[in-house]
Design an enzyme around this catalytic site. Structure first.
Site, short mmCIF file in Angstrom:
data_model
loop_
_atom_site.label_atom_id
_atom_site.label_comp_id
_atom_site.label_asym_id
_atom_site.label_seq_id
_atom_site.Cartn_x
_atom_site.Cartn_y
_atom_site.Cartn_z
N LYS A 21 0.83 -1.22 0.00
CA LYS A 21 0.00 0.00 0.00
C LYS A 21 0.87 1.27 0.00
O LYS A 21 0.61 2.20 -0.74
CB LYS A 21 -0.90 -0.05 1.25
CG LYS A 21 -1.74 1.16 1.49
CD LYS A 21 -2.87 0.85 2.46
CE LYS A 21 -2.52 1.08 3.92
NZ LYS A 21 -2.52 2.48 4.32
N SER A 22 1.91 1.28 0.82
CA SER A 22 2.75 2.49 0.90
C SER A 22 3.42 2.76 -0.45
O SER A 22 3.51 3.91 -0.89
CB SER A 22 3.85 2.30 1.95
OG SER A 22 3.30 2.28 3.23
N ARG A 26 2.80 6.07 -3.34
CA ARG A 26 3.91 6.87 -3.86
C ARG A 26 4.04 6.71 -5.36
O ARG A 26 4.32 7.67 -6.09
CB ARG A 26 5.21 6.45 -3.16
CG ARG A 26 5.25 6.89 -1.69
CD ARG A 26 6.13 6.00 -0.86
NE ARG A 26 6.36 6.51 0.48
CZ ARG A 26 5.51 6.36 1.51
NH1 ARG A 26 4.36 5.73 1.34
NH2 ARG A 26 5.81 6.83 2.72
N ARG A 123 -7.20 13.15 12.89
CA ARG A 123 -5.77 12.82 12.99
C ARG A 123 -4.88 14.05 12.80
O ARG A 123 -5.21 14.95 12.03
CB ARG A 123 -5.43 11.71 11.97
CG ARG A 123 -6.15 10.43 12.35
CD ARG A 123 -5.82 9.30 11.44
NE ARG A 123 -4.42 8.95 11.50
CZ ARG A 123 -3.85 8.10 10.64
NH1 ARG A 123 -4.57 7.55 9.68
NH2 ARG A 123 -2.58 7.80 10.75
N GLN A 170 5.48 9.42 6.62
CA GLN A 170 4.54 10.34 5.98
C GLN A 170 5.06 11.77 6.05
O GLN A 170 5.01 12.51 5.07
CB GLN A 170 3.17 10.23 6.64
CG GLN A 170 2.53 8.86 6.41
CD GLN A 170 1.20 8.70 7.09
OE1 GLN A 170 0.78 9.54 7.89
NE2 GLN A 170 0.51 7.62 6.79
N ASP A 317 2.91 -0.75 12.20
CA ASP A 317 1.56 -1.17 11.81
C ASP A 317 1.24 -2.60 12.28
O ASP A 317 0.08 -3.01 12.24
CB ASP A 317 1.37 -1.06 10.29
CG ASP A 317 1.37 0.39 9.83
OD1 ASP A 317 1.12 1.28 10.67
OD2 ASP A 317 1.61 0.65 8.65
N LYS A 344 -3.08 6.73 15.22
CA LYS A 344 -3.39 6.02 13.97
C LYS A 344 -4.90 6.10 13.70
O LYS A 344 -5.57 6.94 14.27
CB LYS A 344 -2.90 4.58 14.07
CG LYS A 344 -1.37 4.47 14.21
CD LYS A 344 -0.67 4.95 12.96
CE LYS A 344 0.83 4.93 13.11
NZ LYS A 344 1.53 5.51 11.96
N ARG A 348 -4.76 2.97 18.92
CA ARG A 348 -4.59 1.50 18.84
C ARG A 348 -4.19 0.88 20.18
O ARG A 348 -4.44 -0.31 20.38
CB ARG A 348 -3.59 1.14 17.72
CG ARG A 348 -4.20 1.34 16.34
CD ARG A 348 -3.29 0.93 15.20
NE ARG A 348 -4.01 1.04 13.93
CZ ARG A 348 -3.43 1.10 12.73
NH1 ARG A 348 -2.12 1.07 12.63
NH2 ARG A 348 -4.17 1.18 11.64
N ARG A 390 -6.54 -2.49 10.84
CA ARG A 390 -5.51 -3.35 11.46
C ARG A 390 -6.03 -3.98 12.77
O ARG A 390 -5.63 -5.08 13.11
CB ARG A 390 -4.21 -2.57 11.69
CG ARG A 390 -3.67 -1.99 10.39
CD ARG A 390 -2.20 -2.09 10.19
NE ARG A 390 -1.83 -1.47 8.92
CZ ARG A 390 -1.79 -2.11 7.75
NH1 ARG A 390 -2.05 -3.39 7.68
NH2 ARG A 390 -1.47 -1.46 6.64
#
Ligand code: S3P
Length: 431
Positions: A21-22, A26, A123, A170, A317, A344, A348, A390
């Site tokens: 995903k990351s 990008r 966030r 990030q 994560d 997050k 979490r 997650r």
């Protein structure tokens, strides 16, 4: 949507997980900034990456799927040709989308507003807004830019040297993206290494950059770069749920093919090996910006360990999942230095403690982590996902190793990062 996860018996499977995903976020952004055509194979078709794609399409990117949906074809617009959006950019649940796009939009000559869902709009944004403002960006948001929606009027930027207070890929990536548009040099220095996919893609695209230790330096005002072809490996953060299931369910052997093995992301594997897990990694010899390979895991006897400091960003994560694993490890597992977990998709640390306590496990909550003493049987019961993908997938693994099974509420949020999760899990353990 509610899903019941039954206790699993022996699992013997080979499987693949969706692309990283990351890297997908990008790659989509860089393909938009590139001159000409790009192809991306193995992109992650999750809700978060579709948020990035939708925002880029609103600003003029053209993208289509080919080869039975396997390959995305993109026509880049060049670094400075984004069209001004005539609507609010919908970033959904995706922190990576809003933070990385902030860096790119700060250097475009357009006005844009980004808005997320309820969770995203709680966030923290100042971590990217402050350094970008130091570079000259004009950014507005709720509470003086601390919370989304975020409005950006792009303009001329100047390079800065920024020391991040907390390692964050990030934040680092937002500043590096803005740095490509800025006058002079932009430097980001971290205390320990956060994931480095942005830097790896910059090198792959031959964008001038100097990396020494935890310091990255880019030259600004670059002319641009051509389109590219990229193959994205499977996401190790998604593979982690099946690695955990393989380690903890009896008489199991799970092999996961073509998973990304970037050193800044493999902290979970290192920690599992330290806990005694039987893991074999077979690296692939394929070329590309990121290492990948197959991961084989067999049922293992685990023991508790301490996880702290520099190890944390390499498995940030995977920490909710690690809490589930800690219940089955002999002795105490203690995680500290992970205060970032509170910022997050949900808090979490709180969510882990609530969910595990609903399943009959006591978690000692710390400000910046948690302690769990094992082995302790997971009885089973009903838990909420807190709308966090997650937490949901960690609770699915808890269900697999529970005595009576787990009924999971709000299970659909797994789509945020792992489309097909329930299907693969069903195939693996006969759900
Ligand atoms: C990500 C970086 C991490 C991670 C997130 C994805 C990225 O966040 O938790 O899921 O793609 O750069 P931070 O950079 O805030 O630690």
């Amino acid at each position: 949507m509610e899903i019941f996860i039954a206790p699993a018996k022996s699992i013997k499977r080979r499987l693949r997980v969706p692309g990283d995903k990351s890297i997908t976020h990008r790659a989509l952004m860089l393909a938009t900034m590139a001159e000409g055509e790009s192809t991306i194979t193995g992109f992650c078709p999750c809700a978060d990456c579709y948020s990035t794609l939708a925002c880029l399409q609103i600003m003029g990117l053209r993208a289509s799927l080919r080869n039975g949906q396997e390959t995305m074809h993109l026509s880049g617009m060049g670094m400075r040709n984004f069209s001004e959006p005539d609507c609010i950019l919908p970033v959904g649940n995706s922190g990576t989308t809003i933070r990385l796009l902030s860096g790119i939009l700060a250097g475009q000559n357009i006005f844009a507003v980004m808005n997320g869902d309820q969770s995203l709009n709680r966030r923290p944004m100042l971590r990217v807004v402050e350094p970008l403002r130091h570079m000259g960006a004009l950014i507005f948001g709720r509470e003086n830019g601390a919370l989304p929606p975020i409005a950006i009027q792009g303009r001329k930027l100047t390079g800065i040297e920024y020391h991040t207070p907390v390692p964050s890929a990030q934040v680092k990536s937002a500043i590096l993206f803005a740095g490509l548009y800025a006058k002079g040099t932009t430097v980001v220095v971290e205390t320990s290494a956060s994931r480095d996919h942005t830097e790896n893609l910059f090198s792959y695209l031959e964008i001038p950059m100097i990396r020494i230790g935890h310091r990255v330096e880019v030259e600004g005002d670059i002319d641009g770069f051509p389109g590219f072809n990229l193959e994205i490996p499977g996401d190790i953060s998604s593979a982690a749920y099946f690695i955990a299931a393989g380690a903890m369910t009896p008489d199991s052997r799970i092999e996961i093919e073509k998973v990304g093995l970037n050193h800044t992301r493999t902290g979970f594997l290192d920690v599992l090996v330290r806990m005694g897990a039987d893991i074999t990694i077979t690296p692939s010899d394929e070329e590309g910006p990121e290492p990948s390979g197959n991961i084989l895991i067999r049922t293992s006897k685990l023991h508790g360990i301490d996880i702290e400091g520099e190890q944390v960003p390499r498995l940030i994560d995977e920490l909710p999942l690690l809490a589930v694993i800690a219940t089955q490890a002999e002795g105490v597992t203690r995680v500290t230095g992970a205060g970032e977990l509170r910022f997050k998709e949900t808090d979490r640390i709180f969510a882990i403690a609530e969910c595990l306590s609903d399943l009959g496990v006591t978690v000692n909550v710390l400000d910046d982590g948690f302690e769990i003493e094992g082995p302790v049987p997971i009885k089973g019961g009903r838990v909420r996902s807190y709308g966090d993908h997650r937490i949901a997938m960690s609770m699915a693994v808890a269900g697999m190793i529970s005595k009576d099974g787990v009924m999971l509420e709000d299970a659909e949020c797994v789509e945020v990062s792992f489309p097909g999760f329930w299907e693969i899990l069903g195939g693996a353990c006969g759900l």
